[in-house]
Design an enzyme around this catalytic site. Structure first.
Site: not given
Lengths: 325, 356
Positions: B267, B258, B254
């Site tokens: 992160y 998100h 990805r």
């Protein structure tokens, strides 16, 4: 006319609907070879074969989730959750998908699914086998919920549930499976979902209940008769949608209502019924609406379930209190 | 006495390498390769435009798919018209390829249920936002296909995070037990919001989970259109001909956040993202096409202009859809409105009158 108990009446309805409509399929744990732990599906595997009566892996969420897919695809699954207390893993599928797929797809996909749930207490079963989880279902827009109190209604309600275009949770009070027999016609009939029945007519106080508790109310009515209190008993039958018209008409006549259910009191369906009555016509009431319900505690194990379950004495006492108010 | 009673191995499939080179592609015509390429480019333009729309306050929260174009397009491309596709919520590329209009996808993420009124005749389910719940619907659809004796299959998408969910495992178990015509496509994009794949499972691969459910699992380079197409096509053929389910782990990434409400830089390191940018599925196919003289700079420019306009047209359509009548929110709860809902609908009308 032949006599059937409640389990046999449901078995008859399932078999007849399967005869009529090839799209009706059954699935669940132990429903095939074993005929269900309560024998409600006895004989159906032999009659309809393993493509239509399916023993599934032991997974409640899978049973309901797969049933949703089957229903979307065009079948009419009738899924069995073996016991009330085991429905919780399947609630996500029921609440998040079965209840919402019609709305989410603006009518493109529908979920004509029946979930059979043996429910409620009074048979001295182990923990998790005597619960009344109807509030979770009734609180979920998109689901319907019914519960018969006698064999005749059981057959007609099952026919209606299977033919309904929306998901219906069909609660089956375990204590009533073999409690009594009744004449049940073989011919086709439906008990419409959304219609309560008057189990007993009377003029002084309305007892509103469903499932096993209808019989507790009948027993209480006998006691009250000795005290010259004439009760009317409403068998709600359809928990969602609720037949508020029948309830209100009765309460407007008697001016008094006692709601009786096995589920815990807080946010039980009794709360909704009481609120509905007072919102609609508080001036018709001669006394506050009373509730006789399970307590707000975990369902006790077998030895103490008699303490929890509403009985005729508690119901009669509540009726006398509203009469004296 | 102790002896070995079971052992297994898991295959990894890559056909088109990171430099766009391959020994033999899986029998796609030049036209098909171009179609796949165009669909991937369209998905990327749509994705970038959607993010911008959200930033401009013209779209609600939106989950980007950048980096997963090959995984989605090449797998959906292998489906037949009568097969069913069950998406999670990031499968915009697959949905567009299967025929859902871009304006409807925007409409859904813009907060309007009508965007998920899948056109009749299209065998695709709506987006499923609760993670890992939809593989069970795919299992039910596949079971219905089997009972009804149809020679079709269903394909379900889910992510690496979904493999931790009970429902996903129950679906694989169900599919194994009933030998269902079902292809499980796990888009392992390495991150479930901020949680890496290593925190979802201690299993070396996701593909090998299939072994425990009694069927085959394969790990595939998810940024390689040829490998994704080839693995999905053979799994679908196997499913349709009674061979049962397959789990395909598409190893991908990805590249974006998100959702538009997320900030992935919190992160994960930029260096990690940069490594994956080198494996970009679209670049890779373009390199291949250029090397085979199937594609030129002029073709690329023409395509970008054409698809850019297509996306702009979709945005215009999305923004010009008339509002749904307020009362409609009550009308799709049940086949027929209950008395209770009719009363609530009426109260909404009164509220409207009071406002106006």
């Amino acid at each position: 006319m032949a006599l059937f108990n409640l389990a046999q009446a449901i078995n008859l309805a399932l078999g007849q609907e399967m005869e009529k409509d090839k799209k009706v399929v059954l699935l669940g744990e132990d429903i095939g070879v074993d005929g269900g732990v309560f024998r409600v599906t006895e004989g159906l595997l032999d009659k309809f074969g393993s493509d239509r009566v399916m023993d599934t892996p032991l997974a409640e969420s899978a049973i309901i989730g797969a049933s949703i897919g089957m229903a979307i695809y065009g079948l009419k699954p009738v899924a069995e959750i073996q016991f009330d207390g085991f429905i919780y893993p399947a609630l996500d599928q029921l609440i998040s998908h079965a209840a919402k797929i019609r709305n989410r797809s603006r009518g493109r996909f529908t979920c004509p699914l029946v979930v059979r749930v043996p429910c409620a207490g009074g048979i001295h079963a182990p923990e998790h086998h005597s619960e009344s989880p109807e509030t979770h279902i009734v609180h979920t827009p998109g689901l319907k919920a019914v519960i018969p109190s006698n064999p005749y209604d059981a057959k007609g309600l099952m026919a209606a549930a299977i033919r309904d275009p929306d998901p219906v949770v069909f609660f089956e009070p375990k204590k009533l499976y073999r409690a009594s027999k009744q004449e049940v016609p073989e011919k086709d009939y439906e008990i419409p979902i959304g219609k309560a029945s008057i189990a007993k007519e009377g003029g002084d106080v309305t007892l509103i209940s469903w499932g096993t508790m209808v019989h507790v109310c009948t027993e209480a009515a006998e006691k009250l008769k000795e005290k010259n209190i004439d009760v009317e008993i409403i068998d709600v039958r359809s928990l969602s949608p609720l037949d508020t018209e029948t309830i209100l008409t009765s309460v407007q006549k008697t001016g008094r209502a006692v709601i009786v259910h096995e589920a815990p009191r807080t946010l039980g369906l009794g709360a909704e019924i009481a609120a509905t009555i007072s919102e609609a016509d508080i001036l018709s009431l001669k006394a506050p609406v009373k509730r006789v319900t399970g307590f707000d505690i975990p369902m006790p194990l077998a030895k103490h379930e008699y303490l929890y379950l509403p009985n005729a004495e508690r119901v009669a006492k509540a009726a006398e209190e509203v009469m004296k108010f | 006495m102790e002896k070995e009673i079971a052992k297994f191995s898991v295959n990894y499939l890559q056909i088109l390498d990171e430099n766009g080179k391959c020994a033999e592609q899986p029998g796609l015509t030049q036209k098909q390769i171009k179609e796949i390429y165009e669909s991937m480019v369209l998905a990327r333009i749509f994705d970038e435009r959607s993010i911008k729309l959200q930033r401009e306050g013209r779209l609600g929260t939106y989950p980007p798919l950048k980096g997963q174009e090959a995984a989605q397009i090449a797998s959906a491309y292998a489906l037949g018209k009568n097969d069913w596709m069950i998406p999670a919520f990031r499968e915009h590329a697959s949905m567009i390829l299967r025929g859902l209009s871009m304006e409807m996808i925007l409409q859904y993420w813009g907060g309007d249920e009508r965007g998920q009124k899948i056109p009749s005749g299209e065998n695709d389910l709506t987006f499923a936002i609760p993670v890992g719940t939809q593989p069970l619907h795919a299992a039910g659809i596949a079971l219905a296909m089997k009972i009804m004796g149809e020679k079709t299959a269903s394909l379900v998408y889910f992510g690496d995070g979904a493999t931790s969910e009970g429902d996903t495992n129950e679906a694989m178990n169900f599919a194994g037990v009933f030998s269902l015509p079902l292809v499980f496509v796990c888009e392992n994009n390495q991150w479930a919001i901020s949680v890496p794949r290593s925190r979802q499972t201690a299993s070396q691969t996701i593909a090998q989970k299939a072994v425990a459910f009694g069927f085959e699992g394969v790990q595939v380079d998810g940024n390689d259109v040829f490998a994704v197409y080839s693995a999905t096509k053979s799994a679908l053929e196997k499913a349709r001909s009674g061979g049962g389910p397959t789990l395909i782990e598409l190893f991908t990434y990805r590249m974006g956040d998100h959702t538009t409400a997320d900030d992935a830089s919190k992160y994960r390191k930029k260096s990690e993202v940069d490594e994956w940018v080198k494996k970009d599925p679209i670049e890779r196919l373009r390199k291949y096409m250029e090397s085979k003289k199937l594609w030129s700079k002029a073709d690329e420019e023409k395509l970008l202009a054409k698809l850019g306009k297509k996306v702009e047209d979709a945005v215009k359509k999305y923004e010009s859809v008339p509002a749904e009548e307020p009362g409609k929110i009550f009308e799709y709860v049940y086949a027929e409105m209950t008395e209770n809902l009719k009363n609530q609908q009426k109260s909404l009308e009164h509220q409207d009158e009071a406002k106006s």
